[in-house]
Design a protein around this motif. Sequence first.
Motif, PDB file in Angstrom:
ATOM      1  N   ASP A  87       0.831  -1.206   0.000  1.00 26.20           N
ATOM      2  CA  ASP A  87       0.000   0.000   0.000  1.00 26.20           C
ATOM      3  C   ASP A  87       0.868   1.259   0.000  1.00 26.20           C
ATOM      4  O   ASP A  87       1.951   1.280   0.587  1.00 26.20           O
ATOM      5  CB  ASP A  87      -0.897   0.023   1.242  1.00 26.20           C
ATOM      6  N   GLU A  89      -0.649   4.151   1.111  1.00 21.82           N
ATOM      7  CA  GLU A  89      -1.101   4.759   2.361  1.00 21.82           C
ATOM      8  C   GLU A  89      -2.078   3.832   3.071  1.00 21.82           C
ATOM      9  O   GLU A  89      -2.659   2.936   2.458  1.00 21.82           O
ATOM     10  CB  GLU A  89      -1.738   6.128   2.117  1.00 21.82           C
ATOM     11  N   ARG A  91      -5.400   2.552   4.723  1.00 18.94           N
ATOM     12  CA  ARG A  91      -6.820   2.783   4.492  1.00 18.94           C
ATOM     13  C   ARG A  91      -7.670   1.597   4.922  1.00 18.94           C
ATOM     14  O   ARG A  91      -8.882   1.630   4.864  1.00 18.94           O
ATOM     15  CB  ARG A  91      -7.089   3.126   3.029  1.00 18.94           C
ATOM     16  N   GLY A  96      -9.648   2.907   9.123  1.00 18.00           N
ATOM     17  CA  GLY A  96      -8.876   3.437   8.003  1.00 18.00           C
ATOM     18  C   GLY A  96      -7.403   3.605   8.297  1.00 18.00           C
ATOM     19  O   GLY A  96      -6.716   4.411   7.671  1.00 18.00           O
ATOM     20  N   ASP A  97      -6.901   2.850   9.259  1.00 18.52           N
ATOM     21  CA  ASP A  97      -5.515   3.046   9.658  1.00 18.52           C
ATOM     22  C   ASP A  97      -4.646   1.809   9.416  1.00 18.52           C
ATOM     23  O   ASP A  97      -3.506   1.765   9.868  1.00 18.52           O
ATOM     24  CB  ASP A  97      -5.441   3.410  11.152  1.00 18.52           C
TER      25      ASP A  97
ATOM     26  N   MET B  67     -12.306  11.101   9.074  1.00 20.42           N
ATOM     27  CA  MET B  67     -13.075  10.165   8.240  1.00 20.42           C
ATOM     28  C   MET B  67     -14.541  10.564   8.266  1.00 20.42           C
ATOM     29  O   MET B  67     -15.080  10.871   9.311  1.00 20.42           O
ATOM     30  CB  MET B  67     -12.943   8.741   8.779  1.00 20.42           C
TER      31      MET B  67
END
Lengths: 399, 231
Positions: A87, A89, A91, A96-97, B67
């Motif tokens: 990856d 970044e 996501r 999303g981390d 988010m």
Amino acid sequence: MNDSVTAGPRSTLGERFKTLAAETPPPAEALARAQAVRIPWGHILLALLVTRAVWLAIALWGDHSYLHAMAQFDGSWFKGIMTRGYDVEARGMSDGDAANWAFFPLYPALLWLVTLGGQLDPELMGVLLSNALLAVALGLGCRYLAITRPGAPLLLFVWLAASMPYSFYFSALYSESLFWLLCLASLIDWRCQRTGRVMLWTLLLSMTRATGVFWVIAMGIELVARLRLRAFAELWRRPDWLLIGVVGPLGLFLFMALLYHRTGDALAFSHVQISWGREMGNPLTNLIEGLSYWQSAPETLRPAWQASMALIGVGLIGWLGVQRRWLEMGLAGFTLFVPLATGLDAIPRYMIGMPVFVLALHDLLTRLPRTLAWGLVMLGALANLWLVENWYDTVFWLV
Amino acid sequence: MTPSSGSSDALYGAPRPRRSQRIWWLLATVVVLAFELTLLWLARTPRVDDHYRRYFIEHATTCYRPMGEVPVLTPGERYPVRKGESLGNCGVLWAGFYSPQPDVPVSARLAEVTLRLRVAPEVSPAGSQAVVVALELSRFPDSAAALPVEVMIGEQTVTRWPVGGRYERFEVEVPAALIASDGSFSLTLKGPPPIAPRDAGLDANKFPVGLRLDALTLRSPLGLTPARAQP
């Protein structure tokens, strides 16, 4: 008077420990033993076929997809790396981390190769790959036993490793079986002092899992334990050892270079661990806190169970130390305590993924009466079936 | 042979490299080591954005990036600020707040935390009217003495609140000039340094806790909601 009273038991204990100390053969002898051993390939294949057939039967009985189950959790991350690389970044997951930076590149690279660049079914090929790697690893394990534990029952080792609790990881799209193969290959070649090969295996080892880096540190522990201060002077006369010391972790550094190129952070493989709730702390505190759950909240089985497994690991490390198997002790120690510093999750998996823990367990079993030893292996295989069933049910504590 | 006896030749009896070869081994070692040291130096200076640095490297916040949408707040309604609630997501609590469980008020890991808020257009049409934000706030631990907490709207300090260990309701008026045309504004709280429960002698938790935010309410400066204030 008092001295004489206390000196007796001390010397007896010391003598007892001395009798437990393992003999380490010189390289020429190790090489001769390695070449002389007859590896029970038939039994290795039989053990793998029988155990995997039983696991498959459980999957069919419970209406599970065996291949899909073997490719779940970390397996899906490896598949992702195989198909789209690392990856750029984070996501993934609900916050999303998450990113696939925590997964080292050698296993997904092999997966890419055996699927002919993703053309074949990755789940089927991954299961076949993991089992093929394990078959070779078991053969190497027998060879290593013949070098370091002459006369050890090889069949007991083969059936133990193929069927023990948590052994289903060796069939999954996980890097455990590859790690076993490379670790045992490097141990054999170190004993035979084929240092060029050791460099290659340890480099690949550190490209497989982060714990592969500890091989060279454990090697240093053995050198200091056996040569004392002369080890440092010897490094000057043995620059090939020095080169092992820097080539061993090179796999990790190459991975770091790749991550720096992709993400800008060479330590992304470590930093991303926070997505799985892993943060560096005190391993002993984590161990004690986990064990305290037995008393304070016995209904919270997960940390208590994992801490108990870690405690067994500590015992096995001590057992290797008593036998003066310094390299194996160092490997086991780093493999247990570094992950333990970040939490209790997956501790059984870290232990099963490092062959020296199983060698230590095998050492203990060989000291028992033969029937009892085989009975315990059978019991472990049955316990593993319960774990397999939970694995099919995607129970999260088996990740 | 005992494990710790004898010379290294006896223990590791492989032939040593010849003296003439030794230089090449050492040279190779130096080259590999130089590469590895370069990587370590690069590892010390990552090329990452602020979100990444704060979340992955400094562990300053549990929200990696904002988010989702920042929800539009309705005046007069009380919003619990918790995980799973509209004001408990990373869209709002993106700087320094920790939101572990649905039934626990969010808490700050940093001395400075920021909320991203947004009001309905009718509350402050094109930023023409001020609004009052009320926060139910306390400081960890429960026995903490009241200490000043600086309140900033955007970059501007607007007031200071004495916040102690017991939950109290604090209000701040957000001037119309500091509300963007889409109704959004950010509210930053600068409090005393957070303290870990372990350091406070309460339990083994090592993660620091600063301000604790239980709920948020919005109203017009007149004390009435705009709908009721309208003729």
